[in-house]
Design a protein around this motif. Structure first.
Motif, mmCIF file in Angstrom:
data_model
loop_
_atom_site.group_PDB
_atom_site.id
_atom_site.type_symbol
_atom_site.label_atom_id
_atom_site.label_comp_id
_atom_site.label_asym_id
_atom_site.label_seq_id
_atom_site.Cartn_x
_atom_site.Cartn_y
_atom_site.Cartn_z
ATOM 1 N N GLY A 71 -3.667 2.505 7.842
ATOM 2 C CA GLY A 71 -2.442 1.840 7.422
ATOM 3 C C GLY A 71 -1.342 1.961 8.464
ATOM 4 N N PHE A 72 -1.155 3.153 9.012
ATOM 5 C CA PHE A 72 -0.147 3.353 10.049
ATOM 6 C C PHE A 72 -0.477 2.542 11.303
ATOM 7 C CE2 PHE A 72 1.540 6.743 7.519
ATOM 8 C CZ PHE A 72 2.823 6.961 7.991
ATOM 9 N N ILE A 73 -1.745 2.542 11.682
ATOM 10 C CA ILE A 73 -2.143 1.783 12.865
ATOM 11 C C ILE A 73 -1.919 0.293 12.647
ATOM 12 C CG2 ILE A 73 -4.131 1.097 14.275
ATOM 13 C CD1 ILE A 73 -5.189 3.953 13.931
ATOM 14 N N THR A 74 -2.213 -0.181 11.448
ATOM 15 C CA THR A 74 -1.980 -1.588 11.129
ATOM 16 C C THR A 74 -0.507 -1.936 11.290
ATOM 17 O OG1 THR A 74 -3.825 -1.626 9.558
ATOM 18 C CG2 THR A 74 -2.156 -3.343 9.329
ATOM 19 N N ASP A 75 0.363 -1.119 10.718
ATOM 20 C CA ASP A 75 1.801 -1.352 10.827
ATOM 21 C C ASP A 75 2.243 -1.341 12.288
ATOM 22 O OD1 ASP A 75 4.580 -1.098 9.167
ATOM 23 O OD2 ASP A 75 4.690 0.092 11.000
ATOM 24 N N TYR A 76 1.783 -0.357 13.030
ATOM 25 C CA TYR A 76 2.176 -0.210 14.435
ATOM 26 C C TYR A 76 1.746 -1.408 15.271
ATOM 27 C CZ TYR A 76 2.561 1.853 19.110
ATOM 28 O OH TYR A 76 2.884 2.092 20.411
ATOM 29 N N THR A 77 0.503 -1.826 15.106
ATOM 30 C CA THR A 77 -0.014 -2.887 15.969
ATOM 31 C C THR A 77 0.481 -4.280 15.567
ATOM 32 O OG1 THR A 77 -2.068 -2.906 14.649
ATOM 33 C CG2 THR A 77 -2.066 -1.623 16.685
ATOM 34 N N ILE A 78 0.878 -4.463 14.298
ATOM 35 C CA ILE A 78 1.486 -5.741 13.909
ATOM 36 C C ILE A 78 2.786 -5.950 14.680
ATOM 37 C CG2 ILE A 78 2.664 -6.969 12.035
ATOM 38 C CD1 ILE A 78 0.614 -5.755 10.124
ATOM 39 N N LEU A 109 -10.479 -14.364 21.559
ATOM 40 C CA LEU A 109 -9.575 -14.229 20.423
ATOM 41 C C LEU A 109 -9.772 -15.349 19.418
ATOM 42 C CD1 LEU A 109 -6.539 -15.180 19.190
ATOM 43 C CD2 LEU A 109 -7.352 -12.829 18.952
ATOM 44 N N SER A 110 -9.979 -16.573 19.915
ATOM 45 C CA SER A 110 -10.185 -17.702 19.014
ATOM 46 C C SER A 110 -11.409 -17.478 18.142
ATOM 47 C CB SER A 110 -10.334 -19.007 19.809
ATOM 48 O OG SER A 110 -9.141 -19.321 20.494
ATOM 49 N N ALA A 111 -12.482 -16.959 18.760
ATOM 50 C CA ALA A 111 -13.699 -16.696 17.995
ATOM 51 C C ALA A 111 -13.455 -15.628 16.932
ATOM 52 C CB ALA A 111 -14.824 -16.255 18.937
ATOM 53 N N LEU A 112 -12.774 -14.541 17.310
ATOM 54 C CA LEU A 112 -12.502 -13.461 16.358
ATOM 55 C C LEU A 112 -11.528 -13.904 15.276
ATOM 56 C CD1 LEU A 112 -12.129 -10.426 18.797
ATOM 57 C CD2 LEU A 112 -14.027 -10.857 17.230
ATOM 58 N N GLN A 113 -10.485 -14.635 15.697
ATOM 59 C CA GLN A 113 -9.470 -15.047 14.748
ATOM 60 C C GLN A 113 -9.995 -16.100 13.775
ATOM 61 O OE1 GLN A 113 -5.915 -16.635 16.546
ATOM 62 N NE2 GLN A 113 -4.597 -15.666 15.038
ATOM 63 N N PHE A 114 -10.996 -16.841 14.212
ATOM 64 C CA PHE A 114 -11.668 -17.762 13.294
ATOM 65 C C PHE A 114 -12.664 -17.018 12.411
ATOM 66 C CE2 PHE A 114 -15.451 -20.243 12.304
ATOM 67 C CZ PHE A 114 -14.907 -21.317 11.615
ATOM 68 N N LEU A 115 -13.411 -16.113 13.040
ATOM 69 C CA LEU A 115 -14.498 -15.438 12.339
ATOM 70 C C LEU A 115 -13.995 -14.583 11.194
ATOM 71 C CD1 LEU A 115 -17.588 -15.083 12.488
ATOM 72 C CD2 LEU A 115 -17.201 -13.056 13.899
ATOM 73 N N TYR A 116 -12.901 -13.829 11.420
ATOM 74 C CA TYR A 116 -12.442 -12.929 10.360
ATOM 75 C C TYR A 116 -12.032 -13.677 9.095
ATOM 76 C CZ TYR A 116 -9.787 -10.045 7.353
ATOM 77 O OH TYR A 116 -9.323 -9.439 6.221
ATOM 78 N N PRO A 117 -11.065 -14.611 9.150
ATOM 79 C CA PRO A 117 -10.682 -15.266 7.891
ATOM 80 C C PRO A 117 -11.789 -16.119 7.305
ATOM 81 C CG PRO A 117 -9.581 -16.317 9.743
ATOM 82 C CD PRO A 117 -10.237 -15.081 10.273
ATOM 83 N N PHE A 227 -11.227 -3.960 7.504
ATOM 84 C CA PHE A 227 -11.348 -5.253 6.839
ATOM 85 C C PHE A 227 -10.306 -5.401 5.739
ATOM 86 C CE2 PHE A 227 -12.836 -7.890 3.370
ATOM 87 C CZ PHE A 227 -13.252 -9.045 4.005
ATOM 88 N N ALA A 228 -10.078 -4.316 4.997
ATOM 89 C CA ALA A 228 -9.136 -4.373 3.882
ATOM 90 C C ALA A 228 -7.695 -4.548 4.357
ATOM 91 C CB ALA A 228 -9.264 -3.109 3.035
ATOM 92 N N PHE A 229 -7.377 -4.041 5.560
ATOM 93 C CA PHE A 229 -5.982 -4.056 6.011
ATOM 94 C C PHE A 229 -5.667 -5.147 7.026
ATOM 95 C CE2 PHE A 229 -5.524 0.072 4.064
ATOM 96 C CZ PHE A 229 -4.167 0.137 3.762
ATOM 97 N N ILE A 230 -6.650 -5.780 7.595
ATOM 98 C CA ILE A 230 -6.385 -6.733 8.664
ATOM 99 C C ILE A 230 -5.489 -7.872 8.184
ATOM 100 C CG2 ILE A 230 -8.561 -7.897 8.121
ATOM 101 C CD1 ILE A 230 -6.860 -7.760 11.560
ATOM 102 N N CYS A 231 -4.425 -8.115 8.921
ATOM 103 C CA CYS A 231 -3.530 -9.239 8.632
ATOM 104 C C CYS A 231 -2.910 -9.777 9.920
ATOM 105 C CB CYS A 231 -2.432 -8.806 7.661
ATOM 106 S SG CYS A 231 -1.560 -7.311 8.184
ATOM 107 N N HIS A 232 -3.375 -9.282 11.062
ATOM 108 C CA HIS A 232 -2.824 -9.671 12.357
ATOM 109 C C HIS A 232 -3.041 -11.155 12.651
ATOM 110 C CE1 HIS A 232 -3.282 -5.369 12.369
ATOM 111 N NE2 HIS A 232 -2.665 -5.237 13.522
#
Length: 441
Positions: A71-78, A109-117, A227-232
């Motif tokens: 959670g902290f890492i998610t906040d920091y990297t956003i 990045l395009s591949a990852l950003q498409f793949l995740y959602p 997976f649960a926290f990803i929102c970047h």
């Protein structure tokens, strides 16, 4: 959450280019509250029901510690991501990585950003099919073999009636009220899980080493948590919807959103794992008995929450495709056509495959960890005028190394030790003659 300060040279420049040139320029803007609701909704999706299983993999104390760290890492990297956009003068995750690492970075990045959602939408459909079929089975006259008990039919109907129309919206701000509803539903589900931890948990004997501090599969747990926290992948999109786009406002949105999601997630994970200990499955709702009316209500609320989360991921997937294909605003016909294609392919895959746990682990290790740990840190380090080992760059450097280790190890362990998929199997304690008195509300 970790408060991040701009250096003197960074603090003189705000993200005005994003404000003026973002993909949502010229449309109705979101308030801080509305943006926060959308952000929380994008974090708390189907991944939350896999968090009790993550504690099963990592051990309760160590798993809870890992959850807080993620959670902290998610906040920091956003916030690090938006700072990278500031330094590079870019207004999207794709533009940031392209500016930093050129075409190879853009394609990666395009591949990852498409793949995740995209995979997330598949998991949402799987969750919807699993949960709502059990809800419909509690309706008088609906039994095994009935059309409303067929997950294929349920997924198709929900897609046509709800998720597709919501996904066709062009303005993400219009989903703010829907996202607030999703938060209320998620809180309701949390209350149901806590109640069952108190009433059902004592009837299920804990497994051996149930309360061990740490377990060997902790890396796989990190993948599920990521997976649960990803929102970047939709950070720039939600940032671009703010009425006043300043770093301080964005920090408030980020801290409130990630902090709220962390509280929800930790409570849900602990209550779920404490109920079933070593029997905890990848989809926690598969652990509960089918004749449990309170859990049936919880399943209904969670299914409805997932339906309202699906469109947020569709927004991101569609934007990635449009940027890759034409790098301009889509016409109405193009918008509808691409949305129909995305939703149709997700629906087809989710109908054909129903093992949620493997989907969560794979997407976490393959997509979420690079998007949370690796790329934001790598971009910031490349754009920073200081050396990678400078004090101000120490945390991004550590996160970059950890991300690479977690990704490789997580993928390896997921391949070598895949979790069993027990979709639709009634647990042993549900057939116990004594369980009815405990499970019935």
């Amino acid at each position: 959450m970790a408060q991040q300060q701009l250096s003197s040279e960074e603090g003189t420049v705000l993200l005005q280019s994003v404000k003026a040139q973002g993909p949502l320029a010229g449309v109705r803007r979101s308030s801080i509250n509305s943006a926060s609701f959308n952000f929380i909704n994008s974090i708390i999706g189907s991944g939350i029901i896999g968090l009790p299983y993550a504690l099963n993999q990592a051990g309760l104390p160590f798993g809870l510690l890992l959850l807080i760290v993620v959670g902290f890492i998610t906040d920091y990297t956003i916030i690090l991501l938006i700072k990278g956009g500031n330094l590079s003068g870019t207004n999207s995750y794709q533009a940031l990585v392209q500016s930093t690492f050129g075409l190879p970075g853009f394609l990666t990045l395009s591949a990852l950003q498409f793949l995740y959602p995209f995979i997330a939408m598949i998991s949402y459909n799987i969750t919807t099919g699993d949960t709502l079929t059990k809800v419909f089975l509690r309706i008088p006259g609906v039994g095994p073999g009935h059309i409303f008990a067929e997950r294929h039919f349920v997924i198709l109907v929900i897609t046509v009636v709800f998720t597709l129309p919501l996904s066709l919206y062009r303005n993400i701000e219009r989903l703010g009220k829907v996202s607030f509803l999703s938060m209320v539903l998620t809180l309701t589900v949390l209350i149901v899980v806590i109640i069952r931890a108190a009433t059902l948990g004592p009837a299920i004997p804990p497994t051996e080493h149930a309360w061990a501090f740490a377990k060997i599969n902790a890396i796989q747990a990190v993948a599920v948590m990521s997976f649960a926290f990803i929102c970047h992948h939709n950070s720039f999109l939600i940032y671009g919807s703010l009425q006043e786009q300043t770093l301080s406002n964005w920090s408030r949105v980020t801290h409130v959103s990630v902090g709220s999601a962390l509280v929800f997630s930790a409570a849900f994970a602990v209550a779920g794992y404490a109920t079933f200990t070593g029997y905890t499955l990848g989809d926690i709702f598969e652990n509960y008995c089918r004749d449990d009316n309170l859990v049936t209500f919880g399943r209904f609320c969670f299914g409805l929450s997932i339906i309202t989360t699906f469109p947020l991921e569709c927004f991101v997937t569609r934007e990635v495709l449009s940027n890759a294909m034409c790098n301009r605003d889509l016409s109405r016909v193009e918008h509808v056509a691409i949305t129909l294609l995305i939703v149709a392919v997700c629906t087809a895959i989710s109908i054909a495959y129903d093992c949620l746990g493997v989907v969560l682990e794979l997407n976490g290790a393959l997509s979420a960890i690079p998007l949370i740990f690796i790329l934001p840190s790598a971009c910031y380090l490349k754009l920073s005028p200081r050396r990678w080992y400078h004090f101000h760059n120490l945390i991004p450097s550590v996160l970059l190394g950890l991300g690479i280790i977690f990704m490789i190890t997580g993928l390896t362990m997921t391949g070598l030790f895949p979790q069993d998929c027990s979709h639709g199997v009634e647990m042993f304690y549900c057939t116990d003659a004594n369980s009815s008195s405990t499970v019935a509300p």
